[in-house]
Design an enzyme around this catalytic site. Sequence first.
Site, PDB file in Angstrom:
ATOM      1  CB  CYS A 268      27.838  -7.952  19.041  1.00  9.23           C
ATOM      2  SG  CYS A 268      27.013  -7.134  17.652  1.00  9.23           S
TER       3      CYS A 268
ATOM      4  CG  ASP B  30      16.071  -5.613  30.648  1.00 14.62           C
ATOM      5  OD1 ASP B  30      15.989  -4.906  29.628  1.00 14.62           O
ATOM      6  OD2 ASP B  30      16.709  -5.265  31.672  1.00 14.62           O
TER       7      ASP B  30
ATOM      8  CG  HIS C 274      25.638  -4.111  15.393  1.00 18.02           C
ATOM      9  ND1 HIS C 274      25.675  -4.015  16.759  1.00 18.02           N
ATOM     10  CD2 HIS C 274      25.520  -2.835  14.927  1.00 18.02           C
ATOM     11  CE1 HIS C 274      25.599  -2.750  17.114  1.00 18.02           C
ATOM     12  NE2 HIS C 274      25.501  -2.009  16.024  1.00 18.02           N
TER      13      HIS C 274
ATOM     14  N   GLY D 242      15.816   7.370  24.612  1.00 23.33           N
ATOM     15  CA  GLY D 242      16.367   6.726  25.809  1.00 23.33           C
ATOM     16  C   GLY D 242      17.083   5.424  25.510  1.00 23.33           C
TER      17      GLY D 242
ATOM     18  CG  HIS E 135      22.726  -5.081  18.893  1.00 23.23           C
ATOM     19  ND1 HIS E 135      23.789  -5.906  18.565  1.00 23.23           N
ATOM     20  CD2 HIS E 135      21.624  -5.724  18.419  1.00 23.23           C
ATOM     21  CE1 HIS E 135      23.358  -6.980  17.929  1.00 23.23           C
ATOM     22  NE2 HIS E 135      22.032  -6.898  17.827  1.00 23.23           N
TER      23      HIS E 135
ATOM     24  CG  HIS F 244      17.392  -3.323  22.659  1.00 25.09           C
ATOM     25  ND1 HIS F 244      18.414  -2.465  22.297  1.00 25.09           N
ATOM     26  CD2 HIS F 244      16.799  -2.735  23.726  1.00 25.09           C
ATOM     27  CE1 HIS F 244      18.440  -1.428  23.114  1.00 25.09           C
ATOM     28  NE2 HIS F 244      17.447  -1.563  23.988  1.00 25.09           N
TER      29      HIS F 244
HETATM   30  P1  AMP Z   1      17.525   0.619  26.204  1.00 23.33           P
HETATM   31  O1  AMP Z   1      17.529   1.653  27.294  1.00 23.33           O
HETATM   32  O2  AMP Z   1      16.260   0.614  25.394  1.00 23.33           O
HETATM   33  O3  AMP Z   1      18.761   0.699  25.347  1.00 23.33           O
HETATM   34  O4  AMP Z   1      17.510  -0.790  26.932  1.00 23.33           O
HETATM   35  C1  AMP Z   1      18.669  -1.485  27.266  1.00 23.33           C
HETATM   36  C2  AMP Z   1      18.235  -2.602  28.172  1.00 23.33           C
HETATM   37  O5  AMP Z   1      19.268  -3.556  28.233  1.00 23.33           O
HETATM   38  C3  AMP Z   1      17.919  -2.159  29.603  1.00 23.33           C
HETATM   39  O6  AMP Z   1      16.577  -2.497  29.930  1.00 23.33           O
HETATM   40  C4  AMP Z   1      18.940  -2.955  30.447  1.00 23.33           C
HETATM   41  O7  AMP Z   1      18.409  -3.380  31.675  1.00 23.33           O
HETATM   42  C5  AMP Z   1      19.258  -4.125  29.518  1.00 23.33           C
HETATM   43  N1  AMP Z   1      20.549  -4.759  29.702  1.00 23.33           N
HETATM   44  C6  AMP Z   1      21.753  -4.155  29.805  1.00 23.33           C
HETATM   45  N2  AMP Z   1      22.737  -5.067  29.923  1.00 23.33           N
HETATM   46  C7  AMP Z   1      22.141  -6.285  29.890  1.00 23.33           C
HETATM   47  C8  AMP Z   1      22.615  -7.626  29.964  1.00 23.33           C
HETATM   48  N3  AMP Z   1      23.926  -7.919  30.082  1.00 23.33           N
HETATM   49  N4  AMP Z   1      21.715  -8.636  29.905  1.00 23.33           N
HETATM   50  C9  AMP Z   1      20.403  -8.363  29.790  1.00 23.33           C
HETATM   51  N5  AMP Z   1      19.890  -7.121  29.701  1.00 23.33           N
HETATM   52  C10 AMP Z   1      20.741  -6.090  29.754  1.00 23.33           C
END
Ligand code: AMP
Length: 118
Positions: A5, A28, A44, A88, A93, A95
């Site tokens: 968010c 990412d 959200h 995992g 949020h 994605h």
């Molecule tokens: P998940 O484990 O499916 O919740 O994926 C979360 C993803 O968010 C991971 O691949 C992280 O590398 C990515 N992530 C975390 N913080 C950021 C950020 N500030 N900008 C871009 N990606 C992020």
Amino acid sequence: MCLFCKIVNKEIPANIVLENENFLAFHDINPKAPVHVLVIPKLHVDSFNEVTGETMAGMTTFIQELAKELAIDTNGYRVITNVGENGGQEVKHLHYHVLGGAKLKWGHFSDADPKDYL
Ligand code: AMP
């Protein structure tokens, strides 16, 4: 306010690839493939468990457009969403991970024996 968010609100910077009124795509921060982009709804939603069909319809069109923008649509790519603890999911949020740019491997998902669940 959750991390994604804050990205929507431009409080935290992100490397944005594509954006429309309802969805945002950004690289990412810890890529697992040559192309690794995250797609989120701007409003959200905690996870896939709560998303509506209407949001998913818009998300589908947006991801298809994103794949063309990233020039991965022809060679192929993978779309993944992790849900909850066992899935995992680290960021609560919704994605979608859009991965491509190389031939992807089919990973080692768990140490549990799949046959135990048949
Ligand atoms: P998940 O484990 O499916 O919740 O994926 C979360 C993803 O968010 C991971 O691949 C992280 O590398 C990515 N992530 C975390 N913080 C950021 C950020 N500030 N900008 C871009 N990606 C992020």
